[in-house]
Structure formats: C-alpha cells, structure tokens
Design a protein around this motif. Structure first.
Motif, PDB file in Angstrom:
ATOM      1  N   THR A  37       0.854  -1.110   0.041  1.00 32.52           N
ATOM      2  CA  THR A  37       0.059   0.146  -0.070  1.00 32.52           C
ATOM      3  C   THR A  37       0.879   1.264   0.004  1.00 32.52           C
ATOM      4  N   TYR A  39       3.043   3.950   1.013  1.00 35.84           N
ATOM      5  CA  TYR A  39       3.754   4.273   2.596  1.00 35.84           C
ATOM      6  C   TYR A  39       4.912   5.136   2.428  1.00 35.84           C
ATOM      7  N   SER A  72       2.858  -2.044  10.627  1.00 34.45           N
ATOM      8  CA  SER A  72       2.893  -1.716   9.054  1.00 34.45           C
ATOM      9  C   SER A  72       4.483  -1.548   8.690  1.00 34.45           C
ATOM     10  N   VAL A 216       0.598  11.033   3.909  1.00 34.28           N
ATOM     11  CA  VAL A 216      -0.191   9.755   4.451  1.00 34.28           C
ATOM     12  C   VAL A 216      -1.696  10.102   3.991  1.00 34.28           C
ATOM     13  N   ALA A 220      -4.683   8.478   1.406  1.00 32.18           N
ATOM     14  CA  ALA A 220      -5.594   7.809   1.742  1.00 32.18           C
ATOM     15  C   ALA A 220      -6.782   8.549   1.336  1.00 32.18           C
ATOM     16  N   ARG A 260      -4.020   5.547  12.000  1.00 29.86           N
ATOM     17  CA  ARG A 260      -5.241   5.032  11.324  1.00 29.86           C
ATOM     18  C   ARG A 260      -6.468   5.712  11.934  1.00 29.86           C
ATOM     19  N   VAL A 263      -6.889   8.971   9.802  1.00 32.94           N
ATOM     20  CA  VAL A 263      -7.524   8.618   8.172  1.00 32.94           C
ATOM     21  C   VAL A 263      -8.912   8.291   8.451  1.00 32.94           C
ATOM     22  N   ARG A 264      -9.424   7.738   9.490  1.00 35.28           N
ATOM     23  CA  ARG A 264     -10.853   7.314   9.500  1.00 35.28           C
ATOM     24  C   ARG A 264     -11.507   8.606   9.961  1.00 35.28           C
ATOM     25  N   ARG A 267     -11.803  10.570   6.336  1.00 32.03           N
ATOM     26  CA  ARG A 267     -12.851   9.967   5.733  1.00 32.03           C
ATOM     27  C   ARG A 267     -14.429  10.215   5.899  1.00 32.03           C
TER      28      ARG A 267
END
Length: 317
Positions: A37, A39, A72, A216, A220, A260, A263-264, A267
């Motif tokens: 992915t 990175y 990751s 990042v 994303a 993480r 990013v959530r 979104r």
C-alpha cells in the motif's frame, strides 16, 4: 523460492547509496506476502534492512504507542521484497505449542499441522509476533534457541527436526519494551524475561512527523483539502502529547489519535460533509464516542481551538 536483489533507494523511495541492495524473493504470488500500500518509510528503515541482511542471532523488536505504525513498517518492507510473513497476534493464553503446531483431526484421521513458527523456520518466512508483551514470558522463553539459529525439535511429532532456513527472521511488536506497562494504559502487558529480551534489537517507533503524515492523508483521502488535513494533524498531535503526558495540561488522556484513526476521521468528515458540524460528528465516530465524558470534552475542546470555524461549520471542504 528464488531470491532477488532489490535496490534500496528505488524499492523504498528513500535516499540511499546507488549500489545499496537488499535480497528478497522474486516470486510475487505467495499468499502470505503482505499487500503493498502507499507508504512513507522513515529512519527506522535502515535498522530494519540491516537486520534483514544479517540478523547475527538476534530478533527485532519494534516498540511504541498504539497506532504508531510498528506492524505496518515490517509488513510494507516485506511487501516490497516479496517476503512472506507469518503474522501472529499474541495474547495471555497463547502457548509455544500454538506456534510450533499441533495434532488436528482431518477427514477422520489425526495429523500434525505445523504452526507459524515451524513454517516460517522451514520456508524462510518472517515470523511477526504482534503485541508480544501480552504473552506469558515463560512460553516465549522457548524461542531463545530458535532465535539464535538452533534447529527446532518437535517432540510431539516424533522428534521432527526443522533446521532454520537462511531467510528466517523473527520480528515482534509491543507497546512496551518488555519491562511492563508503567503508564497503566495497556491492560494485560506483562514484564518479559530478561534473557529473552537480551536476544532482541530494539527500535522505538513514534508517530509520524506532520509533513509525512500529511502525505499519508493525501494518499488515503485525496479529496481532503490540504489545509483541512493540516488542522486535523495539529489536533492529533496535541491529543498525542496529552496521551503521553507531554502536553501543557496536567491531565493525561487514556486514548489517542493514531494515524489509522486520523485517516478514519478524515474519511468520515468527507462522508458527512454538508451535515451540521461534520468535523465534530466524524471525530465522535472515529474516536471520542468511546472516551469517558471528561476526556471527550477535553479532546473536543482541543479540536475546537485548532479547527476554528471548521469545527462549527457545515462543510469539511
């Protein structure tokens, strides 16, 4: 599996001497090769590559706060080198026998099925033990000889002997460095055996630098405006400082805004764009709905101070 040399600079997108290479595998179709992915590799890459080139009887421990990218980092390096990974999430009831293998009833007959340790040792895979500090130190001590390059003897399978493949490597991740949790934030973390820890190289992994994390986010959530991404990251970094006890306030948070989660949040902010206070609603969905009321209020206050009109507005764009 046939090996192949990879140019470090080209493979990982970093500055490296032109002739610096690392050996991986040529086959790309093994089911245990992690998916690659987008990175951004950090300074820890050099230590990890040095270990892959020559472990010299060591294992490799990545330690740091939750969501800082420990797993990751290993998986994205493996993905680019086509190196299969046997990944195991440790817990308090995991035993060495679960890693080695066990007898299983298959089609009416009992057969010995090799576990992730035995397969990785035999095939030259990476063994990745996630949350290793949750596992019983007495069980982990059984890995000492294997880490040092000794063969694995499986007594329950008639004394089967598996000699280590030259490409076998052991990685582990943990929120502590093996000395137990002194913060009270990570339930179940156990103090590990000193002789076992003595076999590890250790790499502390922190959260991404703001400019790297912005990249990042852009990868994303490409439709997120950069100025919004910068403010989300500023909120995340203030929450992280409070989480580790480095903020101006004396209060320490027991939850944090990992990459993480960031990013959530981004979104969800776009998903609910046009609704009343989408940034706030997205943050609740992404993180603060599971915080206690006082901590939820503290995080929202930080976000309101940083986000300004975006916090009370009706659009994330």
């Amino acid at each position: 599996m046939t090996t192949q040399l990879f140019n470090v600079g080209q493979t990982f997108g970093v500055k490296a001497p032109a002739g610096l290479v690392i050996e991986g595998f040529s086959a790309t179709d093994h089911p245990l090769i992690p998916p690659a992915t987008p990175y951004v590799f950090r300074q820890g890459l050099a230590a990890l590559i040095a270990f892959l080139r020559d472990p010299a009887g060591d294992a490799f421990l990545l330690t740091g706060p939750t969501g800082s990218g420990k797993t990751s980092l290993v998986c994205q390096v493996a993905a680019r080198l086509n190196w299969p990974v046997q990944s195991v999430t440790c817990h308090g009831r995991l035993e060495l026998s679960d890693l080695v293998g066990q007898f299983v009833l298959i089609d009416g007959s009992t057969r010995f099925v090799h576990g992730p340790l035995a397969v990785a040792l035999r095939e030259g895979h990476l063994l990745l033990l996630n949350e290793i500090d949750l596992m019983d130190p007495a069980e982990l001590a059984g890995l000492n000889d294997v880490i040092e390059g000794q063969p694995l003897v499986i007594a329950q399978n008639g004394g089967e002997v598996i000699r280590p493949h030259p490409k076998f490597r052991v990685f582990a991740t943990g929120n502590s460095a093996g000395a137990g949790d002194t913060t009270g934030l990570y339930q179940g973390v156990l103090r590990q055996n000193l002789a076992f820890l003595d076999r590890f190289r250790v790499l502390p992994v922190g959260y991404l630098e703001p400019e790297v994390e912005l990249g990042v986010l852009a990868g994303a959530v490409p439709s997120l405006p950069p100025e919004v991404g910068e403010k989300l990251i500023a909120v995340a970094n203030e929450v992280r400082r409070l989480f580790v006890g480095e903020g101006e306030s004396t209060a320490q948070l027991t939850i944090t805004l990992s990459t993480r989660t960031l990013v959530r949040w981004a979104r969800l902010a776009l998903t609910f764009r046009g609704a009343p206070q989408p940034i706030r609603f997205a943050l609740e969905q992404a993180l603060t709905a599971r915080a206690d009321p006082d901590q939820r209020e503290a995080i929202h206050r930080v976000a309101a101070d940083v986000m300004g009109d975006l916090w009370t507005g009706s659009s994330a764009a």
